[in-house]
Design an enzyme around this catalytic site. Structure first.
Site, PDB file in Angstrom:
ATOM      1  N   HIS A  23      37.186  30.227  33.416  1.00 30.40           N
ATOM      2  CA  HIS A  23      38.453  29.552  34.338  1.00 30.40           C
ATOM      3  C   HIS A  23      39.460  28.855  33.172  1.00 30.40           C
ATOM      4  O   HIS A  23      40.582  28.758  33.479  1.00 30.40           O
ATOM      5  CB  HIS A  23      37.899  28.953  35.372  1.00 30.40           C
ATOM      6  CG  HIS A  23      37.460  29.643  36.592  1.00 30.40           C
ATOM      7  ND1 HIS A  23      36.415  30.336  36.592  1.00 30.40           N
ATOM      8  CD2 HIS A  23      38.532  30.118  37.671  1.00 30.40           C
ATOM      9  CE1 HIS A  23      36.431  30.981  37.734  1.00 30.40           C
ATOM     10  NE2 HIS A  23      37.732  30.905  38.359  1.00 30.40           N
ATOM     11  N   GLU A  82      35.333  40.819  46.146  1.00 34.72           N
ATOM     12  CA  GLU A  82      34.989  40.544  44.743  1.00 34.72           C
ATOM     13  C   GLU A  82      33.345  40.799  44.467  1.00 34.72           C
ATOM     14  O   GLU A  82      32.985  40.875  43.361  1.00 34.72           O
ATOM     15  CB  GLU A  82      35.348  38.988  44.079  1.00 34.72           C
ATOM     16  CG  GLU A  82      35.027  37.907  45.033  1.00 34.72           C
ATOM     17  CD  GLU A  82      35.760  36.755  44.713  1.00 34.72           C
ATOM     18  OE1 GLU A  82      36.300  36.502  43.554  1.00 34.72           O
ATOM     19  OE2 GLU A  82      35.545  35.492  45.491  1.00 34.72           O
ATOM     20  N   ARG A 110      31.665  37.161  32.666  1.00 35.23           N
ATOM     21  CA  ARG A 110      33.036  36.774  32.498  1.00 35.23           C
ATOM     22  C   ARG A 110      33.202  35.813  31.502  1.00 35.23           C
ATOM     23  O   ARG A 110      34.203  35.675  30.737  1.00 35.23           O
ATOM     24  CB  ARG A 110      33.891  36.664  33.735  1.00 35.23           C
ATOM     25  CG  ARG A 110      33.486  35.600  34.400  1.00 35.23           C
ATOM     26  CD  ARG A 110      34.334  35.746  35.972  1.00 35.23           C
ATOM     27  NE  ARG A 110      35.710  35.125  35.838  1.00 35.23           N
ATOM     28  CZ  ARG A 110      36.152  34.656  37.083  1.00 35.23           C
ATOM     29  NH1 ARG A 110      35.691  34.966  38.262  1.00 35.23           N
ATOM     30  NH2 ARG A 110      37.327  33.810  37.173  1.00 35.23           N
ATOM     31  N   CYS A 122      44.611  39.438  43.775  1.00 31.73           N
ATOM     32  CA  CYS A 122      44.941  38.002  43.311  1.00 31.73           C
ATOM     33  C   CYS A 122      44.123  37.658  41.859  1.00 31.73           C
ATOM     34  O   CYS A 122      44.208  36.798  41.579  1.00 31.73           O
ATOM     35  CB  CYS A 122      44.712  37.077  44.232  1.00 31.73           C
ATOM     36  SG  CYS A 122      42.789  36.723  44.911  1.00 31.73           S
TER      37      CYS A 122
HETATM   38  C1  PEP Z   1      38.761  36.712  41.039  1.00 30.40           C
HETATM   39  O1  PEP Z   1      37.618  36.417  40.946  1.00 30.40           O
HETATM   40  O2  PEP Z   1      39.350  37.675  40.911  1.00 30.40           O
HETATM   41  C2  PEP Z   1      39.400  35.364  41.526  1.00 30.40           C
HETATM   42  C3  PEP Z   1      40.701  35.455  41.823  1.00 30.40           C
HETATM   43  O3  PEP Z   1      38.725  34.211  41.888  1.00 30.40           O
HETATM   44  P1  PEP Z   1      38.299  33.343  40.744  1.00 30.40           P
HETATM   45  O4  PEP Z   1      38.756  33.805  39.175  1.00 30.40           O
HETATM   46  O5  PEP Z   1      38.542  31.961  40.846  1.00 30.40           O
HETATM   47  O6  PEP Z   1      36.979  33.515  40.655  1.00 30.40           O
HETATM   48 MG    MG Z   2      36.382  35.037  41.804  1.00 29.33          MG
END
Ligand code: PEP
Ligand code: MG
Length: 762
Positions: A366, A611, A645, A682
């Site tokens: 993030h 997701e 990630r 998204c």
């Molecule tokens: C995603 O997982 O692609 C997403 C948009 O949510 P976040 O990155 O906040 O986990």
């Molecule tokens: Mg996510």
């Protein structure tokens, strides 16, 4: 064997600089395995040879002199084969090459183990013996195990720049290039600034010094100053603290005595180390001794010893203990932290921020997403680099490639200036078309939405060129506080947003904490946080949090009709049913209030994030109970590929261009179209040049991205033909590897004149 291995590793780890550590290793290994020689060769990729770096048993005069070509001799063979080479009589092996300087004529048996870090051969560890014999399997396994451990140490030392392949007298500010993971594209030139860096012996980089007397003097003065500080502190708390705390002052006093710590530190100084390094070595050895004690009380004293060491170090350096390096950030700052957090970014004066380096994290953690949202170039995961090496240094940062150049020379700096200029020109061209529609050259219309909520700035404003907010991450307002925000605090925040553009749709996601988004006031300790208590799992377990948030969203939407609610981390249909039941309950609760206020209240659209791979197989069932889907490609990639990630070590494996991920994305849009459920992407892929082209080709018509990327994405859309993008897609889905897909996509972008968006320069 295991005890011997542990002992050797421990001893080597305690040696602060690598050349000493390797000499120590060669010596201990030769002794433990009772062999006649043990040597370490390190690879020099520029020169394409291995250099004899340390030895016990070969001629010491050959250290730093003997160079073995990458494809030469048995050392070269071990590296080429990337496995141990065990030969009873080396002289008769066809690959044997004679190097007279090492004086190995009497040695016959040879065992070599490659030292490999992240698939790269860093060197070769060898054992030799006069007697003609094959080394045993145990010896072979022992050497391989040691080589593996050594690899990490060597990689770290390389990153620190402390291996210079025996070139001495390197100037203090020599240019140094290190590589991390690209976090946010763009180039930056600035000065490294470390927030809240405390003086800490652990961070201190070892340094040699020949000014023995001066170093001893520095050390003695610092001790005197620390003793005075301690006396003042001790007097101040006299009678107010329990006896055991007072005893700590006595321990400090005793240790600071010249006959205790002082004797050992001065001994190290006389060996040629500077005062801080000598202190570090002695304090760290004390810490280890205390930590290994049986008595729990004594074990805990290790912390006090470290604290005392930090105080003395601070006095040596000339600053007071326990205070951060409080300097004013430079006007062009590259913010550096072990882990860049939302709070850190929110607090930092944005006009001074030109780049970000996060030592931990990866390109989809993030912190990186936040950097992209702010349009600030960022590099992540410089794991091997000691943070202090970057402090106050001029730094060139390439957010496209992950390259970081510390103390650049004039030529490279000049090249960088040029590239930054080209980047600026491109950005001006993109902005000159900001009001034109998001339409491909063959008239396919796209709807572009923004992701917001990650930085305080984007929270209050949408993007005038967007069609709405496709993802409002509600976590940050929760993370910025010392406690859960109240319902009213949330109402105000959400209302401000919904009212700012009543004609645009706002998709608010319910709280998605967990994973790499912790709440300081609600700590969750888990072995596998990304597979744990995250998103909807947590909020369904705590309806009191979920209901408050939903009520706040609904109350914020009085007299408006632009709220959609999105549920994160959905794995099962039952989670959606349960969440919808709670949403209905919250709706009933606020309905009365709306009536009282004569306000209009409409049931928002409810959607889910796709997701977790499981839901890809349940789209028909979900379609019956939700109004829309939104693909979270960040997590979908993570879970489909089983790659964290947030882990820089496996960053190379995390790739949304993996053909399996592309297939999944393609299948989602086809199924959603059949089920007539609107679908958006998204995740970060929707704001990434190549990703945009592939998503358009698959049939996605709604993309949500960080606000900073919106005009770039529109520029891409306006410069491509949908049918050409479809041809590209048809080609890449037949490829085997993400790298092949990437190069095909990049070729397409170059051919379309969009290359400047994926690399520095026009
Ligand atoms: C995603 O997982 O692609 C997403 C948009 O949510 P976040 O990155 O906040 O986990
Ligand atoms: Mg996510």
């Amino acid at each position: 064997m295991l005890t011997a291995l542990k002992r050797i590793v421990q001893e080597v780890n305690q040696t602060p600089v690598l050349d000493d550590a390797l000499n120590c290793l060669a010596d201990r290994l030769k002794e433990a395995l009772e062999v006649d020689s043990c040597s370490i060769y390190l690879a020099d990729y520029e020169q394409q040879h291995f250099l004899l770096f340390a030895t016990e048993g070969l001629a010491k005069s050959a250290v730093g002199q003997v160079k073995i070509g990458f494809s030469e001799g048995l050392v070269g063979l071990t590296a080429q084969r990337e496995e141990p080479i065990n030969i009873s009589d080396a002289h008769h092996h066809p690959r044997f090459k004679h190097y007279p300087e090492v004086k190995e004529d009497n040695y016959h048996a040879f065992l070599g183990a490659p030292i490999i870090h992240q698939r790269k051969v860093l060197g070769v560890l060898t054992l030799q013996q006069q007697q003609k014999r094959r080394f045993s399997e145990d010896e072979e396994a022992f050497l391989v195990t040691l080589a593996m451990q050594l690899a990490v140490e060597i990689a770290n030392a390389k990153a620190r720049g402390s291996i210079n392949l025996l070139q001495e007298n390197i100037p203090k500010d020599w240019q140094k290039a290190v590589k991390g993971v690209p976090g946010s594209s763009g180039l930056a030139i600035g000065f490294g600034f470390i927030q809240n860096l405390m003086v800490n012996i652990r961070n201190h980089l070892p340094k040699r010094s020949n000014h023995t007397q001066q170093e001893i003097e520095h050390y003695r003065q610092a001790v005197k100053k620390t003793q005075e500080d301690m006396a003042i502190l001790s007097d101040r708390v006299q009678g107010e603290v329990p006896d055991d705390v007072q005893a700590i002052f006595q321990l400090y006093h005793h240790l600071l005595d010249a006959n205790s710590l002082g004797r050992d530190v001065e001994k190290e100084i006389k060996k040629g180390w500077d005062a801080p390094t000598s202190l570090k070595m002695v304090i760290e050895s004390f810490i280890r001794q205390f930590q290994s004690m049986n008595d729990a009380y004594m074990r805990e004293r290790a912390v006090d010893i470290e604290d005392m060491g930090n105080r003395v170090l601070a006095n040596i350096i000339g600053i007071s203990a326990n205070e951060p390096f409080t300097r004013e950030p430079h006007d062009q700052t590259i913010l550096i932290a072990e882990e860049v957090t939302a709070v850190m970014l929110a607090e930092f004066p944005s006009e001074k921020l030109v780049g970000i380096i996060s030592i931990r994290g990866s390109n989809n953690s993030h912190a990186a997403i936040m950097a992209r949202a702010m349009g600030v170039p960022a590099v992540m995961g410089l794991d091997n680099v000691p943070i202090v090496m970057l402090r106050d240094k001029e730094i060139l940062l390439d957010g496209y490639t992950g390259d970081v150049i510390v103390s650049p020379n004039g030529t490279i700096r000049h090249e960088f200036d040029q590239l930054i200029l080209e980047e600026k020109l491109l950005s001006e061209r993109i902005h000159s078309e900001d009001t034109l529609p998001a339409l491909t050259k063959d008239n396919c219309t796209m709807s572009l939405l923004v992701n917001s909520g990650l930085s305080m700035e984007t929270e209050v404003s949408t993007n005038p060129y967007s069609d709405g907010v496709g993802l409002f991450r509600t976590e940050i307002p929760f993370m910025m506080r010392q406690r859960f925000p109240t319902e009213q605090e949330q109402v105000e925040l959400y209302k401000g947003l919904l009212e700012s553009e009543p004609d645009k749709q706002f998709t608010m996601r319910t709280l998605d904490v967990g994973g790499d988004k912790p709440l300081a006031y609600f700590p969750i300790v888990e072995e596998n946080p990304f597979l744990g208590w995250r998103g909807i799992r947590l909020t369904l377990d705590h309806p009191e949090i979920f209901l408050v948030q939903i009520r706040a969203m609904l109350r914020a939407s009085f007299d408006l009709d632009n709220l959609s609610i999105m549920l994160p981390m959905i794995t099962s249909v039952s989670e959606v049913s349960e969440a919808k039941r709670l949403i209905r309950q919250a709706f009933n609760e606020v309905e009365d209030e709306a009536e009282e206020k004569c306000a209009k209240l409409v049931m928002p659209q409810i959607g889910v994030m796709l997701e977790v791979p499981a839901v890809l197989y349940q789209l028909p069932q979900l379609a019956k109970i939700v109004d829309f889907f939104s693909v979270g490609s960040n997590d979908l990639t993570q879970y489909l590929l089983a790659v964290d990630r947030n882990n820089a070590r496996v960053a190379g494996l995390y790739d949304s261009y993996h053909p399996a991920v592309l297939s999944a994305l393609h299948s989602i849009v086809k199924t959603s179209d059949t089920l007539q459920v609107p679908v958006t992407v998204c995740g970060e892929l929707a704001g990434e040049p190549g990703g945009v082209v592939l998503l358009v080709a698959m049939g996605y018509r709604k993309l949500s991205m960080n606000t900073h990327n919106l005009l770039k994405v529109k520029w891409i859309i306006r410069n491509i033909y949908q049918n050409e993008a479809e041809q590209l897609l048809a080609k890449v889905v037949t490829l085997n590897n993400p790298e092949d897909v990437r190069s095909e996509v990049n070729l397409f972008l170059e051919a379309t004149g969009l290359g400047g968006l994926v690399r520095a320069g026009c």
